[in-house]
Each structure stands twice: as C-alpha cells, then as structure tokens.
Design a protein around this motif. Structure first.
Motif, PDB file in Angstrom:
ATOM      1  N   LEU A  23       0.806  -1.217   0.000  1.00  0.00           N
ATOM      2  CA  LEU A  23       0.000   0.000   0.000  1.00  0.00           C
ATOM      3  C   LEU A  23       0.840   1.268   0.000  1.00  0.00           C
ATOM      4  O   LEU A  23       0.566   2.209  -0.754  1.00  0.00           O
ATOM      5  CB  LEU A  23      -0.947   0.000   1.204  1.00  0.00           C
ATOM      6  CG  LEU A  23      -2.104  -1.001   1.149  1.00  0.00           C
ATOM      7  CD1 LEU A  23      -2.860  -1.011   2.476  1.00  0.00           C
ATOM      8  CD2 LEU A  23      -3.043  -0.677   0.006  1.00  0.00           C
ATOM      9  N   LEU A  24       1.850   1.327   0.846  1.00  0.00           N
ATOM     10  CA  LEU A  24       2.667   2.538   0.906  1.00  0.00           C
ATOM     11  C   LEU A  24       3.483   2.733  -0.368  1.00  0.00           C
ATOM     12  O   LEU A  24       3.651   3.866  -0.843  1.00  0.00           O
ATOM     13  CB  LEU A  24       3.585   2.515   2.127  1.00  0.00           C
ATOM     14  CG  LEU A  24       2.910   2.796   3.470  1.00  0.00           C
ATOM     15  CD1 LEU A  24       3.901   2.624   4.609  1.00  0.00           C
ATOM     16  CD2 LEU A  24       2.320   4.201   3.509  1.00  0.00           C
ATOM     17  N   ASP A  26       2.627   1.692  -3.403  1.00  0.00           N
ATOM     18  CA  ASP A  26       1.689   2.133  -4.439  1.00  0.00           C
ATOM     19  C   ASP A  26       1.354   3.616  -4.257  1.00  0.00           C
ATOM     20  O   ASP A  26       1.266   4.365  -5.237  1.00  0.00           O
ATOM     21  CB  ASP A  26       0.408   1.305  -4.396  1.00  0.00           C
ATOM     22  CG  ASP A  26       0.614  -0.119  -4.895  1.00  0.00           C
ATOM     23  OD1 ASP A  26       1.626  -0.372  -5.582  1.00  0.00           O
ATOM     24  OD2 ASP A  26      -0.235  -0.983  -4.595  1.00  0.00           O
ATOM     25  N   TRP A  27       1.132   4.018  -3.012  1.00  0.00           N
ATOM     26  CA  TRP A  27       0.849   5.430  -2.732  1.00  0.00           C
ATOM     27  C   TRP A  27       2.016   6.303  -3.175  1.00  0.00           C
ATOM     28  O   TRP A  27       1.823   7.356  -3.800  1.00  0.00           O
ATOM     29  CB  TRP A  27       0.581   5.609  -1.238  1.00  0.00           C
ATOM     30  CG  TRP A  27       0.552   7.031  -0.784  1.00  0.00           C
ATOM     31  CD1 TRP A  27      -0.466   7.935  -0.930  1.00  0.00           C
ATOM     32  CD2 TRP A  27       1.619   7.744  -0.113  1.00  0.00           C
ATOM     33  NE1 TRP A  27      -0.114   9.154  -0.403  1.00  0.00           N
ATOM     34  CE2 TRP A  27       1.159   9.071   0.106  1.00  0.00           C
ATOM     35  CE3 TRP A  27       2.889   7.391   0.319  1.00  0.00           C
ATOM     36  CZ2 TRP A  27       1.941  10.035   0.750  1.00  0.00           C
ATOM     37  CZ3 TRP A  27       3.671   8.351   0.945  1.00  0.00           C
ATOM     38  CH2 TRP A  27       3.196   9.655   1.160  1.00  0.00           C
ATOM     39  N   VAL A 207      -0.796   9.520   5.136  1.00  0.00           N
ATOM     40  CA  VAL A 207      -1.603   8.314   4.966  1.00  0.00           C
ATOM     41  C   VAL A 207      -1.086   7.232   5.901  1.00  0.00           C
ATOM     42  O   VAL A 207       0.034   7.315   6.423  1.00  0.00           O
ATOM     43  CB  VAL A 207      -1.566   7.811   3.509  1.00  0.00           C
ATOM     44  CG1 VAL A 207      -2.150   8.848   2.556  1.00  0.00           C
ATOM     45  CG2 VAL A 207      -0.146   7.441   3.093  1.00  0.00           C
ATOM     46  N   ARG A 209      -1.329   2.717   6.478  1.00  0.00           N
ATOM     47  CA  ARG A 209      -1.847   1.392   6.149  1.00  0.00           C
ATOM     48  C   ARG A 209      -2.332   0.674   7.399  1.00  0.00           C
ATOM     49  O   ARG A 209      -2.826  -0.448   7.299  1.00  0.00           O
ATOM     50  CB  ARG A 209      -0.769   0.550   5.464  1.00  0.00           C
ATOM     51  CG  ARG A 209       0.507   0.384   6.291  1.00  0.00           C
ATOM     52  CD  ARG A 209       1.510  -0.540   5.645  1.00  0.00           C
ATOM     53  NE  ARG A 209       1.022  -1.896   5.633  1.00  0.00           N
ATOM     54  CZ  ARG A 209       1.118  -2.732   6.664  1.00  0.00           C
ATOM     55  NH1 ARG A 209       1.659  -2.331   7.819  1.00  0.00           N
ATOM     56  NH2 ARG A 209       0.652  -3.956   6.559  1.00  0.00           N
ATOM     57  N   ARG A 234      -5.121   9.829   6.396  1.00  0.00           N
ATOM     58  CA  ARG A 234      -6.061   9.075   5.568  1.00  0.00           C
ATOM     59  C   ARG A 234      -5.651   7.607   5.557  1.00  0.00           C
ATOM     60  O   ARG A 234      -4.485   7.288   5.351  1.00  0.00           O
ATOM     61  CB  ARG A 234      -6.075   9.640   4.143  1.00  0.00           C
ATOM     62  CG  ARG A 234      -6.939   8.840   3.168  1.00  0.00           C
ATOM     63  CD  ARG A 234      -7.068   9.561   1.837  1.00  0.00           C
ATOM     64  NE  ARG A 234      -5.812   9.719   1.136  1.00  0.00           N
ATOM     65  CZ  ARG A 234      -5.309   8.806   0.302  1.00  0.00           C
ATOM     66  NH1 ARG A 234      -5.938   7.649   0.108  1.00  0.00           N
ATOM     67  NH2 ARG A 234      -4.161   9.039  -0.330  1.00  0.00           N
ATOM     68  N   ARG A 235      -6.606   6.733   5.762  1.00  0.00           N
ATOM     69  CA  ARG A 235      -6.331   5.289   5.779  1.00  0.00           C
ATOM     70  C   ARG A 235      -6.262   4.744   4.362  1.00  0.00           C
ATOM     71  O   ARG A 235      -7.157   4.980   3.543  1.00  0.00           O
ATOM     72  CB  ARG A 235      -7.426   4.566   6.575  1.00  0.00           C
ATOM     73  CG  ARG A 235      -7.278   3.041   6.627  1.00  0.00           C
ATOM     74  CD  ARG A 235      -6.247   2.592   7.639  1.00  0.00           C
ATOM     75  NE  ARG A 235      -6.044   1.163   7.587  1.00  0.00           N
ATOM     76  CZ  ARG A 235      -6.793   0.262   8.264  1.00  0.00           C
ATOM     77  NH1 ARG A 235      -7.791   0.683   9.016  1.00  0.00           N
ATOM     78  NH2 ARG A 235      -6.537  -1.025   8.194  1.00  0.00           N
ATOM     79  N   LEU A 236      -5.203   4.029   4.064  1.00  0.00           N
ATOM     80  CA  LEU A 236      -5.058   3.367   2.779  1.00  0.00           C
ATOM     81  C   LEU A 236      -5.719   1.998   2.823  1.00  0.00           C
ATOM     82  O   LEU A 236      -5.714   1.328   3.850  1.00  0.00           O
ATOM     83  CB  LEU A 236      -3.578   3.189   2.433  1.00  0.00           C
ATOM     84  CG  LEU A 236      -2.744   4.454   2.221  1.00  0.00           C
ATOM     85  CD1 LEU A 236      -1.265   4.064   2.060  1.00  0.00           C
ATOM     86  CD2 LEU A 236      -3.217   5.234   1.005  1.00  0.00           C
ATOM     87  N   HIS A 238      -6.783  -1.485  -0.080  1.00  0.00           N
ATOM     88  CA  HIS A 238      -6.971  -1.996  -1.424  1.00  0.00           C
ATOM     89  C   HIS A 238      -8.395  -1.715  -1.846  1.00  0.00           C
ATOM     90  O   HIS A 238      -9.303  -1.608  -1.019  1.00  0.00           O
ATOM     91  CB  HIS A 238      -6.696  -3.501  -1.464  1.00  0.00           C
ATOM     92  CG  HIS A 238      -5.238  -3.827  -1.322  1.00  0.00           C
ATOM     93  ND1 HIS A 238      -4.311  -3.475  -2.279  1.00  0.00           N
ATOM     94  CD2 HIS A 238      -4.539  -4.466  -0.352  1.00  0.00           C
ATOM     95  CE1 HIS A 238      -3.103  -3.890  -1.887  1.00  0.00           C
ATOM     96  NE2 HIS A 238      -3.227  -4.488  -0.747  1.00  0.00           N
TER      97      HIS A 238
END
Length: 243
Positions: A23-24, A26-27, A207, A209, A234-236, A238
C-alpha cells in the motif's frame, strides 16, 4: 519561464521491506511526476546489503516503473556518470540502516550534492528509517548503539525526524527529551505504517496502512518538556478491502 517545482520529500514508516500489502509503495508511486517513473533504490545505510536490493527489485519490477539500484560500496559509475544516473531518476528511495554511516558515505562520493540538485529539479526523494532521517536537519537514531540524537543531516527538510515512533521501545520518550532540551529542533515523528508527503518543507498528505498510526509534529513547550500535535491522516486500503 519554466516554473521551478516545489521540493518534495516523503517519509515512510513502511514499504516493501516491512509490509506485504504494497500500500505505501503504491501510494508513493502515485506521487511520481510521470506515469512510468524511474525509481532508484539506495541501500547505502545497510552497507548495500544484497538481500535488501533483491527485495526492492522483486517488489518494484512488477509495478509500472523502471527500478534500479545504486551501489556505492561496489561503485560502477565515475563522477559524471553517477550524476547523470541520479538526475535521470524520478524517485529516489533510500533504505534503512545507519543514518550516520549513510551521511558519511554519501558525502565521500558527492551523492549529497547530486541529490540536492535532483530535488530542485523535481525528483521525489523518500525513504524509511535512516532513509527518512537523512533528509532533515537532525534525527533520532541508533547509529551509535543506544538511541540518541544526531544533529546532522542534509537539511532538505526543515527540523528533525524520528522514525519508528511507536515501533521501538524508548523512541518516543527519547525523541521528546531531545526536542525539549534543544538537542534536536522541533520535527516530525513517524509511526510505523505511515507515509507523509512534504512539499516545500510542509506536510501536504499523510496516509497510513495501519489503523491508529499517525504522524506527529513534536515541539518544545517552553517549560522543559515537549508536546505532540497529531496530523490528520487518511487510511489506505486496497480497492476491495473495507476500512
């Protein structure tokens, strides 16, 4: 006249080396200046550990990017080629390890000067642990064994940085004490799982995860202690994962 891009730095509390959800990372790639960015991993702080570089390549080769690794302990570029290589990168991703050793090796090879030029040209500079510490004026580190303050850094991000704020015993009280005493300037405490993007030295996006993880602004309170100010986060997730 062409507008000069505001310098961008991202502090990471995770990524390919610690997390399995991507997630991080990709962000982070979502903030690159092009759709298919050149991403250079710099594992200097770990002594260019081969396994670290291999994990980076395994994580980023399937993504829409062009990954590469810069080794300074087995250097292949002369000074001109090193500068050209780094300035061609859209993202420079610095790994964890020893902040003090990283700074010393970079300065010996002139990497600190090249990265400042890359930042001014619009590259996104980022990293985890020592790779987050290095951009600031000072940091909280275990480079010398016990946790301590390191009033040394590249100064590309004003203030100080503390990684692993909630992930390692002693980090929180030790960093707060350093800020309260003035051994470190006010700065940013990064909990594990957090990603924070700074533009022009100011946080513009935070953000996470992991539920509950935060980025804190830590400042002296003027009475011999330090105070924390949590930033909105902000919560990441999928696309198919409920929050």
């Amino acid at each position: 006249m062409t507008a000069v891009p505001a310098p961008r730095i991202a502090l990471l509390g995770g990524g390919f080396s610690t997390d399995d959800d991507g997630l991080l990372d990709d962000w982070l790639l979502g903030h690159a200046r092009v759709a298919r960015p050149r991403v250079c991993f710099v594992p200097t702080a770990s002594g260019d550990a081969p396994g670290y570089a291999d994990r980076f390549l395994a994580a980023f080769r399937p993504r829409a990017c062009e990954p590469a690794v810069l080794s300074l302990f087995h250097r292949e570029h002369d000074d001109r080629a090193l500068r050209a290589f780094l300035l061609a990168q859209d993202v420079v991703y610095v790994g964890g390890g020893s902040t003090a050793n990283l700074l010393a090796v970079w300065r010996a090879h002139g990497v600190d000067r090249i990265l400042r030029e890359a930042l001014d040209r619009g590259a996104l500079l980022c990293g985890i642990s020592a790779g987050a510490n290095c951009w600031a004026e000072g940091s909280h580190t275990d480079s010398f064994g016990p946790l301590t303050h390191l009033p040394d850094g590249l100064g590309m991000l004003p203030g100080s940085v503390c990684p692993h704020y909630d992930g390692e015993p002693g980090r929180r009280p030790s960093y707060r004490a350093a800020v309260a005493s003035g051994d470190l300037p006010a700065g940013w405490a990064v909990e594990d799982g957090v990603g924070a993007l700074f533009t022009g030295g100011r946080p513009v996006e935070v953000v996470t995860r992991r539920a509950g993880a935060r980025l804190y602004r830590v400042e002296p309170d003027g009475r011999g202690a330090a105070v924390e100010h949590p930033l909105p986060v902000r919560r990441l997730a999928h696309p198919r994962t409920p929050l």
